[in-house]
Design a protein around this motif. Structure first.
Motif, PDB file in Angstrom:
ATOM      1  N   ALA A 147       0.811  -1.211   0.000  1.00 12.10           N
ATOM      2  CA  ALA A 147       0.000   0.000   0.000  1.00 12.10           C
ATOM      3  C   ALA A 147       0.852   1.273   0.000  1.00 12.10           C
ATOM      4  N   ASN A 164      -2.620  -6.761  -3.620  1.00  9.66           N
ATOM      5  CA  ASN A 164      -3.681  -5.799  -3.320  1.00  9.66           C
ATOM      6  C   ASN A 164      -4.560  -5.535  -4.540  1.00  9.66           C
ATOM      7  N   CYS A 184      -3.356  -5.684   5.677  1.00  6.58           N
ATOM      8  CA  CYS A 184      -2.049  -5.126   5.317  1.00  6.58           C
ATOM      9  C   CYS A 184      -1.319  -4.702   6.582  1.00  6.58           C
ATOM     10  N   HIS A 250       0.628   4.914   7.934  1.00 11.85           N
ATOM     11  CA  HIS A 250       0.207   5.690   6.768  1.00 11.85           C
ATOM     12  C   HIS A 250      -0.092   7.144   7.109  1.00 11.85           C
TER      13      HIS A 250
END
Length: 263
Positions: A147, A164, A184, A250
């Motif tokens: 990701a 993904n 993930c 993230h």
């Protein structure tokens, strides 16, 4: 066909796969414990599942081999007459960043993609007819690498990015009969990573990771397993999700409060 639901978990001798099998076993599922090399660990995991009240079957198979993928699924269906969930957890990597190009040759790419990406596809292809029969589900164990483009090596990042994308495609094409999702994780506190870079290197990476991420902790195998089990046994309206289990990686570096102690 038995009333108990059945799951195949690839790469489930230890780590995330073993934790997932044990949590499903505790919920009354029959489980297939798959391994490629770790026979003793697979048998121990299977016994733990039996002790939890489940039936467990141990099957050796390399998911990079299509015939072995088909045999793995056939073993589950032959034993219990059904397959309700496939958890694609088997994976491999090579540890080498952009400063170590020699670790990133074509053979490394082909091996990693063969297990992580092609292996996932082959398992899905073998399982789909049986999953459709019971409106089952698939959970792919991906990585924050796929990701965010960070991880142990470029081949690993590429393999998880492909996983993904494949998860999204399969969620569309297999609906409404089969739900398809992926988890993930970020750094996981398992022996897999420590074996790759050594205990000292792993501890250094773990400390740096936990100092940077907003939640200040890495995932345990059990943390990841809890998310997988939710996607398998609940989440009836969830498909096509890439669930980040990255302690907020993230979001960027954690904004820690300043240390108020005098220096």
């Amino acid at each position: 066909m038995q009333d108990r639901q059945t799951a195949v978990i690839t790469g489930s001798a230890s780590g995330v796969g073993a934790a997932t099998a044990l949590q499903l076993a505790g919920r009354g599922w029959n489980v297939v414990i798959n391994y490629s090399r770790s026979a003793d660990e697979a048998q121990a995991t299977a016994q733990a599942c039996r002790d939890a009240g489940a039936e467990a079957l141990v099957v050796q198979a390399d998911v990079a081999d299509d015939a072995q993928c088909r045999a793995l699924v056939d073993a589950a269906v032959g034993r219990w007459g059904r397959l309700d969930a496939l958890v694609n957890n088997a994976g491999t990597s090579v540890f080498g960043d952009a400063a170590r190009w020699d670790a990133l040759d074509a053979q490394a790419f082909q091996h990693i993609l063969g297990v992580n990406t092609v292996g996932t596809f082959q398992m899905v292809r073998a399982a789909v007819p049986h999953l459709k029969a019971v409106q089952g589900c698939i959970v792919n164990v991906s990585s924050v690498a796929g990701a965010l483009g960070i991880g142990s090596s470029m081949p690993y990042i590429a393999s998880k990015g492909a996983m993904n994308a494949m998860t999204l495609h399969l969620a569309r094409t297999l609906a409404p009969e089969i739900r398809v999702n992926a988890v993930c994780p970020g750094l996981i506190t398992s022996r897999w990573f420590a074996r790759g870079i050594g205990e000292e290197g792993y501890e250094k990476v773990r400390r740096a990771y936990e100092a940077e991420v907003p939640l200040g902790r890495a995932c345990t195998p059990e943390d990841v397993a809890e998310a997988i089990v939710w996607l398998v046994a609940g989440a009836r309206t969830v498909t096509g999700e890439l669930l980040l289990l990255d302690s907020g990686t993230h979001l960027g570096r954690a904004a820690r409060p300043a240390d108020p102690r005098p220096r």
